[in-house]
Design a protein around this motif. Structure first.
Motif, mmCIF file in Angstrom:
data_model
loop_
_atom_site.group_PDB
_atom_site.id
_atom_site.type_symbol
_atom_site.label_atom_id
_atom_site.label_comp_id
_atom_site.label_asym_id
_atom_site.label_seq_id
_atom_site.Cartn_x
_atom_site.Cartn_y
_atom_site.Cartn_z
ATOM 1 N N GLU A 8 0.854 -1.181 0.000
ATOM 2 C CA GLU A 8 0.000 0.000 0.000
ATOM 3 C C GLU A 8 0.892 1.234 0.000
ATOM 4 O OE1 GLU A 8 -3.676 1.768 2.710
ATOM 5 O OE2 GLU A 8 -2.500 0.084 3.466
ATOM 6 N N ILE A 9 0.413 2.304 -0.629
ATOM 7 C CA ILE A 9 1.167 3.561 -0.642
ATOM 8 C C ILE A 9 0.163 4.706 -0.574
ATOM 9 C CG2 ILE A 9 1.341 3.498 -3.163
ATOM 10 C CD1 ILE A 9 4.053 4.952 -2.887
ATOM 11 N N TYR A 10 0.417 5.638 0.328
ATOM 12 C CA TYR A 10 -0.525 6.731 0.512
ATOM 13 C C TYR A 10 0.168 7.923 1.166
ATOM 14 C CZ TYR A 10 -0.648 4.792 5.238
ATOM 15 O OH TYR A 10 -0.286 4.311 6.473
ATOM 16 N N ILE A 11 -0.454 9.074 1.032
ATOM 17 C CA ILE A 11 0.017 10.266 1.738
ATOM 18 C C ILE A 11 -0.485 10.139 3.171
ATOM 19 C CG2 ILE A 11 -0.224 12.774 1.947
ATOM 20 C CD1 ILE A 11 -0.084 12.921 -1.076
ATOM 21 N N PHE A 12 0.380 10.384 4.120
ATOM 22 C CA PHE A 12 0.129 10.115 5.536
ATOM 23 C C PHE A 12 -1.227 10.600 6.027
ATOM 24 C CE2 PHE A 12 0.485 11.421 10.015
ATOM 25 C CZ PHE A 12 0.598 10.165 10.569
ATOM 26 N N ASP A 13 -1.579 11.856 5.816
ATOM 27 C CA ASP A 13 -2.820 12.406 6.346
ATOM 28 C C ASP A 13 -4.066 11.760 5.757
ATOM 29 O OD1 ASP A 13 -1.577 14.065 8.083
ATOM 30 O OD2 ASP A 13 -1.742 15.849 6.840
ATOM 31 N N PHE A 19 -7.563 14.482 4.054
ATOM 32 C CA PHE A 19 -6.950 14.771 2.772
ATOM 33 C C PHE A 19 -7.969 15.350 1.812
ATOM 34 C CE2 PHE A 19 -4.716 13.706 -1.202
ATOM 35 C CZ PHE A 19 -3.592 14.451 -0.943
ATOM 36 N N TYR A 20 -7.537 16.290 1.021
ATOM 37 C CA TYR A 20 -8.405 17.063 0.150
ATOM 38 C C TYR A 20 -8.624 16.420 -1.215
ATOM 39 C CZ TYR A 20 -3.934 18.149 -1.928
ATOM 40 O OH TYR A 20 -2.712 18.031 -2.520
ATOM 41 N N TYR A 21 -7.933 15.360 -1.530
ATOM 42 C CA TYR A 21 -7.963 14.824 -2.888
ATOM 43 C C TYR A 21 -8.727 13.510 -2.913
ATOM 44 C CZ TYR A 21 -6.048 14.822 -7.630
ATOM 45 O OH TYR A 21 -5.891 14.899 -8.992
ATOM 46 N N ILE A 146 -0.283 -0.130 -20.493
ATOM 47 C CA ILE A 146 -1.709 -0.169 -20.177
ATOM 48 C C ILE A 146 -2.448 0.939 -20.907
ATOM 49 C CG2 ILE A 146 -1.376 -1.246 -17.908
ATOM 50 C CD1 ILE A 146 -1.704 1.491 -16.614
ATOM 51 N N THR A 147 -3.751 0.733 -21.063
ATOM 52 C CA THR A 147 -4.577 1.735 -21.739
ATOM 53 C C THR A 147 -5.002 2.808 -20.738
ATOM 54 O OG1 THR A 147 -6.650 0.604 -21.252
ATOM 55 C CG2 THR A 147 -5.485 -0.057 -23.292
ATOM 56 N N GLN A 148 -5.500 3.914 -21.254
ATOM 57 C CA GLN A 148 -5.995 4.989 -20.390
ATOM 58 C C GLN A 148 -7.192 4.516 -19.564
ATOM 59 O OE1 GLN A 148 -4.699 8.090 -19.690
ATOM 60 N NE2 GLN A 148 -2.976 7.154 -20.751
ATOM 61 N N SER A 149 -8.032 3.656 -20.145
ATOM 62 C CA SER A 149 -9.188 3.165 -19.382
ATOM 63 C C SER A 149 -8.733 2.221 -18.260
ATOM 64 C CB SER A 149 -10.222 2.499 -20.282
ATOM 65 O OG SER A 149 -9.666 1.385 -20.946
ATOM 66 N N GLN A 150 -7.699 1.414 -18.500
ATOM 67 C CA GLN A 150 -7.159 0.572 -17.433
ATOM 68 C C GLN A 150 -6.590 1.443 -16.320
ATOM 69 O OE1 GLN A 150 -4.504 -1.673 -20.037
ATOM 70 N NE2 GLN A 150 -5.436 -3.582 -19.308
ATOM 71 N N LEU A 151 -5.853 2.479 -16.693
ATOM 72 C CA LEU A 151 -5.271 3.380 -15.715
ATOM 73 C C LEU A 151 -6.372 4.039 -14.878
ATOM 74 C CD1 LEU A 151 -2.848 4.799 -14.459
ATOM 75 C CD2 LEU A 151 -2.961 6.474 -16.324
ATOM 76 N N ALA A 152 -7.436 4.477 -15.526
ATOM 77 C CA ALA A 152 -8.557 5.091 -14.803
ATOM 78 C C ALA A 152 -9.166 4.097 -13.818
ATOM 79 C CB ALA A 152 -9.612 5.601 -15.778
ATOM 80 N N GLU A 153 -9.261 2.836 -14.199
ATOM 81 C CA GLU A 153 -9.782 1.804 -13.293
ATOM 82 C C GLU A 153 -8.846 1.585 -12.113
ATOM 83 O OE1 GLU A 153 -12.728 0.117 -13.010
ATOM 84 O OE2 GLU A 153 -13.318 1.598 -14.515
ATOM 85 N N PHE A 154 -7.545 1.579 -12.363
ATOM 86 C CA PHE A 154 -6.560 1.437 -11.279
ATOM 87 C C PHE A 154 -6.735 2.576 -10.263
ATOM 88 C CE2 PHE A 154 -3.022 -0.794 -14.001
ATOM 89 C CZ PHE A 154 -3.860 -1.869 -14.212
ATOM 90 N N VAL A 155 -6.849 3.812 -10.781
ATOM 91 C CA VAL A 155 -6.970 4.980 -9.909
ATOM 92 C C VAL A 155 -8.302 4.941 -9.158
ATOM 93 C CG1 VAL A 155 -7.054 7.508 -9.805
ATOM 94 C CG2 VAL A 155 -5.415 6.378 -11.322
ATOM 95 N N LYS A 156 -9.363 4.594 -9.849
ATOM 96 C CA LYS A 156 -10.683 4.494 -9.207
ATOM 97 C C LYS A 156 -10.639 3.462 -8.078
ATOM 98 C CE LYS A 156 -15.556 3.789 -10.158
ATOM 99 N NZ LYS A 156 -16.560 3.468 -11.175
ATOM 100 N N SER A 157 -10.064 2.318 -8.349
ATOM 101 C CA SER A 157 -9.930 1.265 -7.343
ATOM 102 C C SER A 157 -9.093 1.745 -6.161
ATOM 103 C CB SER A 157 -9.296 0.025 -7.974
ATOM 104 O OG SER A 157 -9.042 -0.944 -7.013
ATOM 105 N N TYR A 158 -8.033 2.479 -6.454
ATOM 106 C CA TYR A 158 -7.164 3.029 -5.408
ATOM 107 C C TYR A 158 -7.983 3.884 -4.430
ATOM 108 C CZ TYR A 158 -3.547 5.705 -3.069
ATOM 109 O OH TYR A 158 -2.755 6.280 -2.095
ATOM 110 N N PHE A 159 -8.783 4.800 -4.970
ATOM 111 C CA PHE A 159 -9.570 5.689 -4.121
ATOM 112 C C PHE A 159 -10.728 4.938 -3.432
ATOM 113 C CE2 PHE A 159 -7.597 9.148 -6.632
ATOM 114 C CZ PHE A 159 -7.126 9.889 -5.572
ATOM 115 N N GLU A 160 -11.314 3.951 -4.097
ATOM 116 C CA GLU A 160 -12.398 3.184 -3.483
ATOM 117 C C GLU A 160 -11.918 2.442 -2.245
ATOM 118 O OE1 GLU A 160 -13.911 0.784 -6.695
ATOM 119 O OE2 GLU A 160 -15.304 2.366 -7.335
ATOM 120 N N LYS A 161 -10.676 1.978 -2.241
ATOM 121 C CA LYS A 161 -10.127 1.286 -1.078
ATOM 122 C C LYS A 161 -10.047 2.212 0.122
ATOM 123 C CE LYS A 161 -6.995 -1.764 -3.581
ATOM 124 N NZ LYS A 161 -5.575 -2.046 -3.814
ATOM 125 N N ARG A 162 -10.033 3.496 -0.105
ATOM 126 C CA ARG A 162 -9.856 4.472 0.957
ATOM 127 C C ARG A 162 -11.125 5.231 1.314
ATOM 128 N NH1 ARG A 162 -5.654 2.932 -1.529
ATOM 129 N NH2 ARG A 162 -3.681 2.907 -0.432
#
Length: 163
Positions: A8-13, A19-21, A146-162
């Motif tokens: 896992e990797i994240y900004i501490f706060d 976090f604002y993002y 990877i495709t842009q749609s795969q990347l978007a899914e990776f990022v979406k999944s990243y934020f959903e976990k949090r």
């Protein structure tokens, strides 16, 4: 000895809910990027981001490596940083790192001399294709595969976990 992997990797706060993002912010930044109208960061915003701490949780007994954003990702925009985080969490690559040695200087000030062993990380590598490569090299290679749609899914999944 087994090489630790990134879990896992994240900004501490972010873990504390301060976090604002989020994924909506990411989508807005991507849209602005495509329109070439991303806002320019002012000095205060740059300073705030420079001082953020990034935590990398590894498989090595859930060891947490803490690094300053400013030192490793100084010129990386938020949307780029979260793409990097999402790709690293998706692939969970093996990671290695090197510390500053006692007596070595890590900054420009007079009191930026390392006093204790194994306290301040100097370099971080991803072990890939039987060699240590810089995180940026690993990320660039993966982004080309990877495709842009795969990347978007990776990022979406990243934020959903949090959320």
């Amino acid at each position: 000895m087994e090489i630790p992997t990134i879990k896992e990797i994240y900004i501490f706060d972010y873990q504390n809910g301060h976090f604002y993002y989020n994924f909506e912010s990411y989508l807005k930044d991507i849209e602005l990027k495509e329109l070439n109208s991303l806002p320019v960061l002012n000095r205060e915003q740059k300073s705030e981001r420079y001082n953020q701490k990034i935590n990398i949780v590894t498989s090595e007994n859930k060891r947490i490596i803490k690094i300053p954003r400013g030192y490793f990702f100084n010129d990386t925009k938020d949307w780029q940083l979260y793409q990097i985080f999402a790709v690293l969490e998706y692939y969970k690559p093996e990671i290695s790192y090197a510390y500053y040695k006692p007596g070595e200087k890590y900054g420009e000030g007079e009191n930026t001399i390392v006093e204790r062993e194994n306290t301040l990380i100097k370099k971080i590598f991803i072990y890939h294709n039987n060699q240590n490569v810089l995180i940026s090299s690993f990320i660039n290679e993966q982004l080309n595969l990877i495709t842009q749609s795969q990347l978007a899914e990776f990022v979406k999944s990243y934020f959903e976990k949090r959320s």
